[in-house]
Design an enzyme around this catalytic site. Structure first.
Site, PDB file in Angstrom:
ATOM      1  N   ASP A  90       0.858  -1.188   0.000  1.00  0.00           N
ATOM      2  CA  ASP A  90       0.000   0.000   0.000  1.00  0.00           C
ATOM      3  C   ASP A  90       0.898   1.243   0.000  1.00  0.00           C
ATOM      4  OD1 ASP A  90       0.730  -0.921   2.689  1.00  0.00           O
ATOM      5  OD2 ASP A  90      -0.397   0.791   3.453  1.00  0.00           O
ATOM      6  N   GLU A 153       0.003  -0.876   5.861  1.00  0.00           N
ATOM      7  CA  GLU A 153       1.069  -0.340   6.710  1.00  0.00           C
ATOM      8  C   GLU A 153       0.926   1.161   6.892  1.00  0.00           C
ATOM      9  OE1 GLU A 153       4.753   1.405   8.110  1.00  0.00           O
ATOM     10  OE2 GLU A 153       3.820   1.797   6.184  1.00  0.00           O
TER      11      GLU A 153
HETATM   12 ZN   LIG Z   1       6.650   1.877   4.475  1.00  0.00          ZN
END
Ligand SMILES: [Zn+2]
Length: 474
Positions: A90, A153
């Site tokens: 992501d 994340e």
């Molecule tokens: Zn990262």
């Protein structure tokens, strides 16, 4: 066995590595909670990026697994122990001002430009090709090797939380999602609010200034660069303004003031910085609160501003709060009051992030604060705590990564301790290992994010040797 030239193995695969990296960078893998489905709980983009890697891995002979559409892994090798490499696909929103398409992955001057080039798709592909090289060379390993791929994340880590509820925790590992050489110590991170509980009476009539509102900052982990207070001043408003001007000049900060509907509005402009080191910024909220604490206020406001002044102004180490602490591994405890607010109706609050050393116990710190706050008419709310993370220098993991880094770069592998948190803290025994080399500017999350192709190749060679050296023993 003959010496393996890791860099030349990488060079042989350079064209494919760049092509596959660009393929991953083309995917707009942004969190999109408005367009979700059971197959894509965090949006279509991140799911597409996860699938891209799982398909690539399957094609290359790794065993893929999708874990709840939030994370996944690619595995090879056999053995009792598991070596984990933790990556994420992501990215943060691209923002404005790019020279070329943020998802175009254009190559200019030896760099690939794209959102996620450095954080974390470039290093993810470096780690992937590292695994591929070790696998294709048919080297004997005594551990299983697994790349774990997260998709959240940059937001809430729902990927790793879900993953480790259902899947095995590696016995050792690394995350290519920060800096080289090796980050082996990360402070604990406690975020919480100190909320005013008393006194409840709104105030005394002799107060000259009534605080209508006071607000500064939006995030625990940032030093706020703006603060604003709205006051009703009974007498000598000009004097209050003159004091304000003199005070701001003395502390050398930009400021504004104006009168609107008989209310005096004061603003302070500070300097923003990451909350893990408040000394790198100037907290606008603290400067304005310090000024207000010296005015004739009603009891409730006076208690709040004097509390802020006494315990936070010019003290980012928790000395006045009685919780100062430091150790050799990670240095000093720090406190950043990133969100300050006061209204006569709801009283005052101070939201902060406390970054505490690896040998410090947050339970003890919190108990001290609870005792102090009780006497001061405050209480702690919204408490969250992420424990410190530390892998000892003598561990096999660190010794091996040091050796590999030094052999591949010819540079000394100094260990790094930080006040921030990296993805590695979601591993039980894991460290952050690259991809940003010392001296390279950190352009993650910025416009025109890029990764040097030279660094991409070098990181791949480092990761390949690391996987082999970590995996070859039982
Ligand atoms: Zn990262």
């Amino acid at each position: 066995m003959t010496e393996i030239n890791w860099m030349s193995e990488v060079e042989k695969r350079k064209a494919d590595l760049i092509k596959d990296t660009q393929g991953l960078l083309h995917i707009k893998s942004l969190l999109d909670e408005e367009h979700t489905s059971p197959e894509a709980p965090l949006g279509q983009g991140v799911k597409e990026a996860l699938d891209y890697l799982l398909h690539l891995g399957e094609k290359d002979g790794f065993t893929p697994k999708n874990v709840g559409n939030l994370a996944g892994h690619l595995e090879f090798g056999e053995g009792k122990e598991l070596l984990g490499i933790l990556c994420h696909v992501d990215v943060v929103p691209e923002g404005d001002g790019w020279t070329s398409d943020p998802f175009g992955a254009e190559i200019r001057d030896g760099k690939i430009y794209a959102r996620g080039a450095l954080d974390d798709k470039g290093p993810t592909m470096a780690a992937y090709y590292a695994m591929k090289i070790v696998k294709e060379l048919g080297l004997p390993l005594k551990k299983r090797v697994r790349m774990i791929i997260g998709t959240d994340e940059e937001s809430n880590w729902r990927c790793v939380k879900h993953y480790f509820q259902h899947e095995e925790m590696p016995s050792l590992g690394f995350a290519p999602d920060a800096d080289f050489p090796i980050i082996n110590a990360e402070k604990g991170i406690a975020d919480f609010d100190m909320v005013q509980t008393g006194p409840i009476e709104a105030g005394e009539t002799e107060a000259n200034a009534k605080i209508v509102s006071f607000v500064s900052g939006k995030r625990y982990n940032m030093v706020p660069d703006h603060a604003k207070a709205t006051l009703l001043v009974k007498e000598h408003q000009d004097e209050v303004v003159q004091q304000f001007i003199a005070n701001m000049k003395e502390v050398d900060l930009e400021y504004n003031y104006h009168v609107q509907n008989e209310e005096l509005i004061l603003e302070v402009i500070g300097v923003s910085a990451h909350g893990m080191e408040p000394r790198n910024g100037k907290n606008a909220g603290l400067f304005l609160a310090e000024f207000l604490s010296k005015q004739e206020l009603d009891t409730k406001a006076k208690n709040y501003f004097q509390f802020v002044s006494r315990y936070f102004f010019d003290d980012s180490r928790g000395v006045n709060l009685g919780v100062a602490y430091s150790d050799e591994i990670t240095g000093e405890l720090t406190i950043n009051p990133g969100k300050l607010s006061f209204t006569p109706e709801s009283g005052g609050s101070i939201g902060m992030t406390c970054r505490y050393p690896v040998t410090n116990k947050m339970e003890e710190t919190k108990a001290k604060l609870d005792t102090l706050l009780k006497d001061e008419g405050f209480t702690i709310e919204n408490f969250s705590d992420s424990k410190p993370h530390h892998v000892d220098e003598q561990e096999f993991l660190i010794q091996t990564l040091k050796k590999v880094y030094e052999e591949q770069t010819g540079e000394k592998a100094e260990l790094i301790a930080i006040g921030g948190g990296t993805y590695a803290r979601s591993l039980k025994a894991g460290v952050a290992f690259g991809p940003l080399f010392p001296g390279r500017p950190d352009i993650a999350h910025q416009k025109d994010e890029y990764m040097y192709i030279e660094d991409l190749l070098k990181a791949t060679a480092i990761y390949a040797q690391a996987i082999y050296e970590l995996g070859k023993t039982e």
